[in-house]
Scaffold this active site. Structure first.
Site, PDB file in Angstrom:
ATOM      1  N   TYR A  41     -16.854  43.010 -24.050  1.00  0.00           N
ATOM      2  CA  TYR A  41     -16.250  42.993 -22.721  1.00  0.00           C
ATOM      3  C   TYR A  41     -16.210  44.428 -22.206  1.00  0.00           C
ATOM      4  CZ  TYR A  41     -13.553  41.050 -18.876  1.00  0.00           C
ATOM      5  OH  TYR A  41     -13.147  40.650 -17.643  1.00  0.00           O
ATOM      6  N   LYS A  96     -22.624  13.602 -26.001  1.00  0.00           N
ATOM      7  CA  LYS A  96     -24.002  13.994 -25.677  1.00  0.00           C
ATOM      8  C   LYS A  96     -24.236  15.438 -26.091  1.00  0.00           C
ATOM      9  CE  LYS A  96     -27.732  12.569 -23.262  1.00  0.00           C
ATOM     10  NZ  LYS A  96     -28.311  11.233 -23.189  1.00  0.00           N
TER      11      LYS A  96
END
Length: 502
Positions: A41, A96
Site C-alpha cells: 500500500y 461457481k
C-alpha cells in the site's frame, strides 16, 4: 430420521459454520513486515499506479485483473428455483467461483445485481470493465439474457459469456458429434426434436446449426407447444426456429427422429415416444434434477439408444464444469477481447477429440471401471479427467489467436500446457480422483473417541460420501445421546464400548 431433511440441514451447516459462505480473499504477496506493507500500500503502491496511467495494458502486469472473473447474476432464473432474487442467488454464484478456482485456478468475485432492467444491468457491468479480465453471466432469465449478453459483448473489450446458454451448448455439441460418429449418421441429414425454448435450448440449437445440423430439420417445442409460424407469442430468439409444421405434438415430431434434445422438464418423454424414433436414437435428456426420461426407462425402451443426462450417476453426463473453467482460462491467458463462436466451436471439438483418446488408468479407477473407451457409454470426457485443463484451454487460446481477438498470443503451446498442469498442481486432480476411487471400495474405519460431536459428524460425512463403514469407539450411551441431540444420521452404526464387559 428424514434423510432429505438431514441433507438440507447439512447443506445449511456447510454454508453457515465457521466463516460464512464458501470464498475469501487471500493475499498473494508477503505482508509480514512493515516494509511489505509499505510496498503493498502507501507509499509503494503509487509506482504501479503511475505505470498503469502511462500504459493501461500494464494493469495486467501489476494487478490481478488478468486472472479475475466476475460471476454476475440478478437471480431471475436460478437453477430450478426460478426468480428468487439477487441475495438468494449468492450461494450459487459463490459456488461457481469455487469451481472456477479448483478446476482452472481462476479467481472470482461474485456480484449480485438488484435490477431486472436490461439497461441498468448493462450499465453496471460495463462500468466494471477496468476491474475484471472476464465476465461470466449466470442465472438470468430469458429473453432478457440474450439482449444483456449481446450488448455487453458489443460494448466491452473483455470476454463475456452467459454460461447457462453456451456452456451446455458446447458440451452437448461435443457429445452430439461423438454420438453421431458412433452410430455412423450424417449430421447434415439428421432429424432433431428439441424440448425447451429457453436460453440453454436456443443456444444449444444454434451451436448444432454451426456444427452442421440443418435448421429445416429442427423441430422445437416450448411449454405452449410446437414453435411454428402460426404462433403469435414468440420472441425473436424462438421465432428464429419457427417452422411450417402445423399444430403437431412432440410425440408426432419424434416419429423417425434421430435426436431428442431435452432442456425442459422432468418426465415428459415416454417410452413409447422413444420407441417411435429412428434406429440408434440419440437422447440427451438434460433437465435437472430430473431428466425428461430416466436413464433406466430409456435404455429399457431402446437397447440401441445413446443416452446422456445431466446426472453423474449414469454414463455420458453433460456437465457445464467440462466447459466454463477451461474456456475462461484460455481466454484470459491470451487476453482475449471476446469469446466468439469460433472459440466455442473449438471447445466442442476439443472435448469431442479428448473422449476418443485412451483414458488414463487413474480416471477409470476413479469411476470404478476396468476400462473406459469411446462408444455408446462414453461420448464425453468425465469431469474429473485431469487432461481437461491442458486440452480445452489451449484450444480456446488457439481459436482466439486465429480469429484476431487475442492481445497476448502464446508462442510455445507445449510450454503453455506444462504451465497449465503446474498451475493447479497435479496433486489437486489426483486427490479428487483418489476420493472418487475410495467411494468404489469403502472400508471399515474405526473412529476413536466417538463420544464427541465432531468425531460423529466426521463419521457421518465418511459414510454419506461413501468412503467408509464407520465403527464408533466410545461410551455407547453417550454416543447415542449425541446422535439424537445433533440429528446425526448413521445407518445402523456399529458401536464398541471398550469399557464394557460385554
Amino acid at each position: 430420521m428424514d434423510t432429505k431433511r438431514n441433507i438440507q440441514q447439512e447443506a445449511l451447516d456447510y454454508h453457515a459454520n465457521g466463516r460464512p459462505g464458501k470464498i475469501k480473499v487471500v493475499p498473494t504477496k508477503n505482508t509480514k513486515t512493515q516494509r511489505d506493507l509499505s510496498l503493498a500500500y502507501s507509499p509503494g503502491v503509487a509506482e504501479p499506479c503511475l505505470k498503469i496511467k502511462e500504459n493501461q495494458e500494464d494493469v495486467y502486469k501489476y494487478t490481478a485483473k488478468g486472472n479475475l472473473v466476475a460471476v454476475i447474476s440478478n437471480g431471475t432464473a436460478v437453477l430450478g428455483l426460478g426468480n428468487i432474487g439477487p441475495e438468494a442467488s449468492k450461494p450459487v454464484m459463490e459456488g461457481k467461483g469455487v469451481l472456477f478456482k479448483i478446476f482452472a485456478d481462476i479467481d472470482v468475485f461474485d456480484l449480485e445485481l438488484n435490477t431486472k432492467s436490461i439497461d441498468e444491468f448493462v450499465t453496471v457491468v460495463k462500468a466494471l470493465e477496468p476491474t475484471f479480465g472476464g465476465v461470466n453471466l449466470e442465472d438470468i432469465k430469458a429473453p432478457e439474457c440474450f439482449e444483456i449478453e449481446r450488448r455487453l459483448k458489443e460494448e466491452m473489450n473483455i470476454p463475456v459469456m452467459h454460461d447457462d446458454q453456451h456452456g451446455t451448448a458446447m458440451i452437448s455439441g461435443a457429445a452430439l458429434l461423438n454420438a453421431l460418429e458412433v452410430v455412423d449418421k450424417d449430421i447434415t441429414t439428421i432429424k432433431m426434436v428439441v424440448s425447451g425454448a429457453g436460453a440453454a435450448a436456443v443456444a444449444c440449437s444454434r451451436m448444432y446449426l454451426n456444427l452442421g445440423v440443418s435448421k429445416d430439420n429442427i423441430t422445437m417445442f416450448d411449454v405452449d407447444g410446437v414453435i411454428n409460424h402460426e404462433r403469435t407469442n414468440l420472441d425473436e430468439s424462438r421465432m428464429f426456429f419457427a417452422r411450417d409444421t402445423g399444430n403437431i405434438s412432440m410425440a408426432d415430431a419424434l416419429v423417425a427422429a434421430d435426436v431428442f434434445i431435452g432442456l425442459s422438464a422432468g418426465n415428459i418423454l415416454s417410452q413409447d415416444m422413444i420407441r417411435s424414433m429412428a434406429k440408434d436414437p440419440i437422447v440427451f435428456a438434460m433437465a435437472n434434477p430430473n431428466p425428461e426420461i430416466t436413464y433406466d426407462d430409456a435404455v429399457a425402451a431402446r437397447p440401441d439408444i445413446i443416452m446422456a443426462t445431466g446426472r453423474s450417476d449414469y454414463p455420458n453426463q453433460v456437465n457445464n464444469v467440462l466447459g466454463f473453467p477451461f474456456i475462461f482460462r484460455g481466454a484470459l491467458d491470451v487476453r482475449a477481447t471476446a469469446i466468439n463462436e469460433e472459440m466455442k466451436m473449438a471447445a466442442a471439438y476439443a472435448l469431442a477429440a479428448l473422449a476418443k483418446q485412451p483414458v488414463p488408468e487413474i480416471v477409470t479407477k476413479a469411476y470404478g471401471l476396468k476400462s473406459m473407451t469411446f462408444g455408446r457409454d462414453y461420448i464425453i470426457p468425465k469431469p474429473l479427467d485431469p487432461r481437461l485443463l491442458s486440452t480445452v484451454a489451449p484450444a480456446i487460446a488457439k481459436a482466439a489467436m486465429e480469429t484476431g481477438v487475442a492481445r497476448k498470443p502464446i508462442e510455445d503451446f507445449e510450454a503453455y500446457k506444462l504451465e497449465l498442469n503446474e498451475r493447479l498442481g497435479i496433486n489437486n486432480s489426483i486427490i479428487r480422483l483418489v476420493n472418487a476411487k475410495a467411494r468404489q471400495n469403502p472400508q471399515r474405519i474405526v473412529f476413536a473417541e466417538a463420544d464427541n460431536t465432531k468425531v460423529l459428524k466426521a463419521a457421518q460425512i465418511a459414510e454419506e460420501e461413501g468412503f467408509a463403514f464407520p465403527i464408533l469407539l466410545g461410551n455407547e450411551k453417550r454416543i447415542n445421546q449425541l446422535i439424537g441431540e445433533h440429528k446425526i444420521e448413521l445407518k445402523n452404526p456399529v458401536i464398541i464400548d471398550p469399557r464394557s464387559d460385554a
